[in-house]
Write a protein that holds these residues in place. Sequence first.
Motif, PDB file in Angstrom:
ATOM      1  N   ALA A  99       0.839  -1.200   0.000  1.00  0.00           N
ATOM      2  CA  ALA A  99       0.000   0.000   0.000  1.00  0.00           C
ATOM      3  C   ALA A  99       0.873   1.249   0.000  1.00  0.00           C
ATOM      4  CB  ALA A  99      -0.912  -0.005   1.218  1.00  0.00           C
ATOM      5  N   PRO A 100       0.424   2.318  -0.676  1.00  0.00           N
ATOM      6  CA  PRO A 100       1.180   3.574  -0.656  1.00  0.00           C
ATOM      7  C   PRO A 100       1.072   4.240   0.710  1.00  0.00           C
ATOM      8  CG  PRO A 100      -0.906   3.915  -1.755  1.00  0.00           C
ATOM      9  CD  PRO A 100      -0.822   2.446  -1.428  1.00  0.00           C
ATOM     10  N   TYR A 101       2.157   4.829   1.132  1.00  0.00           N
ATOM     11  CA  TYR A 101       2.240   5.505   2.427  1.00  0.00           C
ATOM     12  C   TYR A 101       3.121   6.715   2.175  1.00  0.00           C
ATOM     13  CZ  TYR A 101       3.665   5.826   7.427  1.00  0.00           C
ATOM     14  OH  TYR A 101       3.932   6.226   8.709  1.00  0.00           O
ATOM     15  N   TRP A 102       2.523   7.896   2.130  1.00  0.00           N
ATOM     16  CA  TRP A 102       3.276   9.104   1.792  1.00  0.00           C
ATOM     17  C   TRP A 102       3.481   9.959   3.036  1.00  0.00           C
ATOM     18  CZ3 TRP A 102       1.677  11.713  -3.412  1.00  0.00           C
ATOM     19  CH2 TRP A 102       1.801  10.790  -4.460  1.00  0.00           C
ATOM     20  N   VAL A 103       4.719  10.295   3.296  1.00  0.00           N
ATOM     21  CA  VAL A 103       5.029  11.243   4.361  1.00  0.00           C
ATOM     22  C   VAL A 103       4.828  12.619   3.742  1.00  0.00           C
ATOM     23  CG1 VAL A 103       6.763  12.096   5.976  1.00  0.00           C
ATOM     24  CG2 VAL A 103       6.635   9.640   5.448  1.00  0.00           C
ATOM     25  N   LEU A 104       3.760  13.301   4.142  1.00  0.00           N
ATOM     26  CA  LEU A 104       3.412  14.597   3.562  1.00  0.00           C
ATOM     27  C   LEU A 104       4.257  15.713   4.161  1.00  0.00           C
ATOM     28  CD1 LEU A 104      -0.480  14.222   3.677  1.00  0.00           C
ATOM     29  CD2 LEU A 104       1.116  13.521   1.862  1.00  0.00           C
ATOM     30  N   TRP A 105       4.655  15.536   5.414  1.00  0.00           N
ATOM     31  CA  TRP A 105       5.451  16.552   6.108  1.00  0.00           C
ATOM     32  C   TRP A 105       6.105  15.918   7.319  1.00  0.00           C
ATOM     33  CZ3 TRP A 105       4.429  18.647  11.127  1.00  0.00           C
ATOM     34  CH2 TRP A 105       5.215  19.756  11.470  1.00  0.00           C
ATOM     35  N   VAL A 106       7.299  16.327   7.594  1.00  0.00           N
ATOM     36  CA  VAL A 106       7.967  15.990   8.841  1.00  0.00           C
ATOM     37  C   VAL A 106       8.712  17.249   9.260  1.00  0.00           C
ATOM     38  CG1 VAL A 106      10.009  14.979   7.717  1.00  0.00           C
ATOM     39  CG2 VAL A 106       9.387  14.267  10.023  1.00  0.00           C
ATOM     40  N   ASP A 107       8.626  17.592  10.546  1.00  0.00           N
ATOM     41  CA  ASP A 107       9.281  18.828  10.970  1.00  0.00           C
ATOM     42  C   ASP A 107      10.800  18.647  10.908  1.00  0.00           C
ATOM     43  OD1 ASP A 107       9.942  18.989  14.415  1.00  0.00           O
ATOM     44  OD2 ASP A 107       9.320  17.181  13.392  1.00  0.00           O
ATOM     45  N   GLU A 108      11.505  19.741  10.992  1.00  0.00           N
ATOM     46  CA  GLU A 108      12.959  19.738  10.832  1.00  0.00           C
ATOM     47  C   GLU A 108      13.663  18.786  11.799  1.00  0.00           C
ATOM     48  OE1 GLU A 108      16.418  22.955  11.509  1.00  0.00           O
ATOM     49  OE2 GLU A 108      14.764  23.614  10.222  1.00  0.00           O
ATOM     50  N   GLY A 109      13.160  18.641  12.994  1.00  0.00           N
ATOM     51  CA  GLY A 109      13.773  17.773  13.993  1.00  0.00           C
ATOM     52  C   GLY A 109      13.282  16.332  13.954  1.00  0.00           C
ATOM     53  N   TYR A 110      12.456  16.000  12.987  1.00  0.00           N
ATOM     54  CA  TYR A 110      11.859  14.661  12.876  1.00  0.00           C
ATOM     55  C   TYR A 110      11.166  14.258  14.182  1.00  0.00           C
ATOM     56  CZ  TYR A 110      13.333  13.650   8.163  1.00  0.00           C
ATOM     57  OH  TYR A 110      13.455  13.666   6.782  1.00  0.00           O
ATOM     58  N   ARG A 111      10.377  15.212  14.715  1.00  0.00           N
ATOM     59  CA  ARG A 111       9.615  14.972  15.940  1.00  0.00           C
ATOM     60  C   ARG A 111       8.141  14.753  15.645  1.00  0.00           C
ATOM     61  NH1 ARG A 111      11.229  20.575  18.262  1.00  0.00           N
ATOM     62  NH2 ARG A 111      10.648  20.901  16.097  1.00  0.00           N
ATOM     63  N   THR A 112       7.651  15.329  14.558  1.00  0.00           N
ATOM     64  CA  THR A 112       6.240  15.225  14.182  1.00  0.00           C
ATOM     65  C   THR A 112       6.165  14.944  12.691  1.00  0.00           C
ATOM     66  OG1 THR A 112       5.625  16.800  15.909  1.00  0.00           O
ATOM     67  CG2 THR A 112       4.016  16.442  14.143  1.00  0.00           C
TER      68      THR A 112
END
Length: 184
Positions: A116-129
């Motif tokens: 299944a496709p799983y797209w990371v639409l956004w991740v904050d600069e610190g990879y916290r959210t």
Amino acid sequence: MRRLASLFAAVLLLAGCGAGGPYRDTSVPISSAAAFDPERYTGLWYEIARFPVPFQSGCVVATARYGALSDGRLSVVNTCRDGSPDGAVRQIQGDARVTGPGRLSVGFTTVPLVRAPYWVLWVDEGYRTAVVGVPSGRAGWILNRSPHIPADRLRAALEVLEFNGYDVEKLIYSAQAPRARSAR
């Protein structure tokens, strides 16, 4: 019987990307994170909010753990505690293949031929959210490195979902994220 139940759960998990919603206006272009770094994405993520999907029915606390594999794929372990009195734990394991910037193809060991496709639409600069979605709009999640998300990052995550055509009013918040509801 247990194997059959496991297979059924995995099929629902993957089919869930086509069985819920849709929770987004698919006429709105969707975009994944161009500067996504799979190595920084590894580790434990707590589900803060999700759009209702059949395979997570009854889940009140969910996590996803990603690990780096030697061939460039990521291992995936999704865990869910259900809302039953005993808080039973459900878990499914699989892998994710990077198919483009911020784009993963996820499969699970109980259903090896279905991905299944799983797209990371956004991740904050610190990879916290992180905000995750699927092109069909039938699933989406807000993830955080801790069970509680700061209001500013929750607002940013909601804005990303809205920008990608999602109806954030249809989100359900995890029991581990009680402060999330007051962020807007």
